[in-house]
Each structure stands twice: as C-alpha cells, then as structure tokens.
Design an enzyme around this catalytic site. Structure first.
Site, PDB file in Angstrom:
ATOM      1  N   LYS A 245      -7.638   3.193  -2.602  1.00 58.37           N
ATOM      2  CA  LYS A 245      -8.616   2.289  -3.192  1.00 58.37           C
ATOM      3  C   LYS A 245     -10.004   2.559  -2.615  1.00 58.37           C
ATOM      4  CE  LYS A 245      -5.329  -1.593  -3.621  1.00 58.37           C
ATOM      5  NZ  LYS A 245      -5.368  -1.833  -5.070  1.00 58.37           N
ATOM      6  N   ARG A 319       5.190  -2.878  -8.154  1.00 57.92           N
ATOM      7  CA  ARG A 319       6.282  -2.843  -9.141  1.00 57.92           C
ATOM      8  C   ARG A 319       7.463  -2.024  -8.609  1.00 57.92           C
ATOM      9  NH1 ARG A 319       2.390  -0.230 -13.500  1.00 57.92           N
ATOM     10  NH2 ARG A 319       1.036  -1.603 -12.273  1.00 57.92           N
TER      11      ARG A 319
END
Length: 465
Positions: A245, A319
C-alpha cells in the site's frame, strides 16, 4: 465543584424552553447545576444514544461522578439509550499516554440515578449498559497499535472473555493450523514475525432455573436452536504485502481487524444477554507483512477447502483468510446461517462513503432481516448485487479461482463472489463489508477512531431469528 449533576430530558413537544432549545439540542443550567436536553422529534434509540455520546464527550470537563436524570414522560428505552450514550463518553483511545484524564463517569463510585425509575427502565438500562461495556472493549481492540495487537493478543482476549462470560474458546496455534490444513491463512502469515492464530468461539444458550426443569416434551424442548456461524477478518495490520500500500493513512491499517472485533463483541454480548441461539464465531488472525517469505502475485496456494487459489494481489488477503474460516465452519458445524464480516474493500467505501456497510446475500429473507437489524440498531447496511455474471472475472487459467479480478470498480462484489466460492453453495450466506464504518473521522478524536460497528447489528439480528 458541585458533586451532583442534574440532566433533564424533555420530550420534543414539551413547552418548557420551547423557544430556547430546539429538538436534539441542549442548554447548560446553573440552578440546578446541569443540562436540559430536548429529545428530537420521533426520537429513535440509536439517535438519542449518539447525541448523548456527543454531549458526554463535549462536556466531560463539566460532568461530575454523580448524575440524576429527570426522565418524567420519557419512554424507558429512550431514557436507557440516552444513559448509554453518556457512558460511551467515557471512552478515549489514549491508553498509552503517560497522563490519562478519566471521564468522571469512569471513576470508581460514579453513579447515575433516575427521577422516575421502574422495572422496565431497569431492564432496558441493564441491556444498554451490557452492550456499551462490550462496545468500548472492542473499540479499544480496533484502536490498539499493531505492535501490541498481535494475533496472540486477540486470542488471549477471546480466551479471557470466554472464561469470564461462559462460552467456549479454542485457539489453534501455527502447528495446529498446519495440521488442519488452513493453507490460505498460513500463506498470508508467511511474511509475519508472529505465528497465525485461528480462534473458534462457541456459545450455546442453556435454559436455567424453572425453565430448565420443565421436563421433556414441551414445545420449547422440541424446537432446536438455530446454528449460526460468523467469521470475522482478523488482520491485525495490513501493509498490503508485496502488493504494498501507499504510505498515506497506512497507520490506519491497524483497524483491519474490525470484522474480528465485531465477532468478538457479538460473542461476548450474546453470552452476557443469554440470547437464545447457538453461535459459532471464527477469527483467522495474522498480520499481512512484507518479507522474503511473503506470498507473491502468481503464487498458487491451497486453502482449507482443498481448492486452489491464484494470487493476483497480495493486498486481497482478507478474503483468503476468511475462505479458510468459511470452509472450517461448514465442515465442522454445518450452520443454518453462514455470515462473514470484514473491513474488506475500498470499493465499499467508494460506493457508500462512511454512512453504511455493504450487504451481499442471495438469500432474500436473510438480507431483509439484516437490513432491518441494521436500521433498528443504527448500524445501517445497504445491498449490492450478487449476480453470477461477476464471477467470470475470477476465473483463473492455472487454479480453481483467483483472488482478484483486477477490476476495482466492482471490488466489493468481487470479494463476495470469491468468498461465496468457499461456502459449498450454502443457501443462507451473507457477506458484510464494513470498511467505511469500522473507523470514522469525527468529534470524538483528533484522528479516526473505532466505532464498534457490527456488534449491535449482529446482536439485533440474532435476537430476531
């Protein structure tokens, strides 16, 4: 300073101070020392709670350890919610400051009394106090710095809560995760200095007292408890992994276990409230860090389900760990309802901003019940489409599925379709993306602060099943 504060609640149509105090506002008074607050028109429990929280936070320096609430003509649930908001004002994230200034209501011996008490008010207040105390606990978890809030810290929190409130907690360490085949969780954990933890909590309502001795054959005995499994994303810090990020607001990624906090809070709250349900809470916990051993885009891993996953983006790690949680829940518990909750995608934030969580489910009755619970609790949800056309974007040439389609415009739905793949086509599955509401900028802190979103929503939903 005066040792007791008087706080008067006025119904919206009360004539007193009508020209001075508008609905939803308050004034400070000197005789008696305190405040007069006019309830909003059509006052709702969650709205009143929030406004009392604002009052308690803004006026904390004027508060005292003893408060009398004048509640003549005010609904008991509204009075209890207002009191809960005052208690929420005790929360502050500065646990690691060298000097911490406590809210007067956080002091030992603090007391709130009511001018018009009743058994109904006492019951409503007990419920609100129970939820507030747990909400503050999970807010503190989300706000905790990542060097303290490690996977073993979350596991210890769950074990302590389970022991105190009477629900079962089992923690799988790294060796047990390996033996169980939790391959997706372990793949994300490869870059971490802390071994992963897989936390399994189980609460099952038990009749007590006279009800328990009613004997077999009663209608209640013949109605089995519905079994609900809830999986919460427990990423204690998310760097994005190799798909790293940017640095802007990266410190806020300590909140990437907001879904886990909601599950922790739900398990504790329903145990305290003795909700009639059988609930399994599962939290796969790890951070997502960068290391020579970290998973890389193009890797293929095998999850708990035995299905293979092509890694396209290592920042789509939540996920992955939750896919193991869903598979584990199905294998060992066969729940009637299967649900996950996570701070999962920027797509959900771009769609709904900071006003509500995203809800995705193909089960309309389940979706309607969750929407209603969100409205009632003040933790609102709104649905996104779950059409199978979105599934094609996750087709892989080298594995059973890939973890990201590369299309951020429908990223929240992508995540749902990925998770759905690991539910064995469960007929009552729902996915909640709370990325925009687990942490908020607002009047309670200089930076963004945890909200505890999800706990009240899930308790409300479970009580309605």
């Amino acid at each position: 300073m005066t040792t007791e504060l008087n706080l008067r609640l006025l119904p919206s149509d009360n004539e007193l101070y009508r020209d001075i105090i508008k609905p939803g506002q308050y004034i400070r008074t000197l005789h008696p020392y305190g405040y007069v607050y006019r309830l909003p028109e059509g006052a709702e429990v969650h709205t009143v709670r929030h406004q009392a929280h604002l009052l308690s936070h803004a006026e904390r320096e004027q508060f005292t350890e003893k408060i009398t609430i004048e509640n003549e003509g005010v609904d008991d649930k509204i009075t209890a919610a207002f009191t809960a908001g005052l208690l929420l004002g005790r929360y502050q994230p500065g646990f690691w400051k060298s000097e911490e200034q406590l809210h007067p209501l956080a002091a030992a011996g603090s007391l709130i009394t009511f001018s018009h008490d009743s058994s109904a008010l006492a019951s409503a207040y007990l419920r609100e106090r129970t939820l507030v105390d747990t909400q503050m606990e999970i807010m503190a978890l989300v706000d905790a710095p990542a060097n303290i809030k490690r996977p073993q810290y979350l596991a210890a929190w769950a074990e302590k809560s389970g022991k105190k409130y009477g629900y079962d907690v089992q923690v799988l360490d790294k060796a047990a995760c390996e033996a169980e085949g939790l391959g997706a969780l372990l793949a994300v954990n490869r870059g971490s200095e802390d071994p992963a933890r897989f936390i399994i909590m189980q609460y099952k309502y038990q009749e007590t007292g006279a009800a328990a001795g009613a004997g077999e054959g009663t209608e209640q005995d013949q109605t089995p408890l519905r079994k609900i499994a809830i999986i919460g994303k427990g990423i204690t810090f998310d760097t994005g992994g190799v798909s790293i990020k940017g640095s802007q607001n990266l410190h806020l990624m300590k909140s990437d276990m907001g879904g886990a906090a909601a599950v922790f809070g739900t398990m504790e709250a329903i145990a305290k409230l003795k909700v009639k349900a059988h609930v399994i809470g599962i939290v796969p916990a790890t951070d997502n860090s960068v290391d020579a051993l970290s998973i890389k885009p193009s890797d293929v891993i095998t999850g708990h389900s035995g299905k293979t996953i092509e890694i396209i983006d290592t920042d789509a790690e939540g996920r992955l760990v939750m896919s193991d949680g869903l598979s584990y829940a199905n294998k060992y518990f066969q729940p009637d309802y299967l649900l996950d909750i996570a701070t999962l995608t920027g797509s959900a934030v771009r769609t709904f901003g900071y006003e509500c969580g995203a809800l995705m489910s193909k089960n309309q009755a389940m979706s309607d019940a969750l929407l209603a619970a969100g409205t009632a609790s003040g933790e609102k949800l709104w649905p996104l489409p779950t059409w199978d056309a979105y599934r094609a974007g996750l087709d892989s040439d080298v594995a059973d599925i890939k973890n990201y389609s590369g299309r951020p415009i429908n990223g929240a739905i992508d995540a749902f379709k990925f998770l759905e793949f690991f539910t064995d086509e469960h007929p009552a599955f729902a996915h909640l993306d709370i990325a925009g509401v687990a942490l908020k900028q607002g009047p309670f802190a200089k930076d963004r602060q945890a909200t505890g979103f999800g706990m009240r929503l899930l308790v409300e939903w479970l009580e309605g099943l």
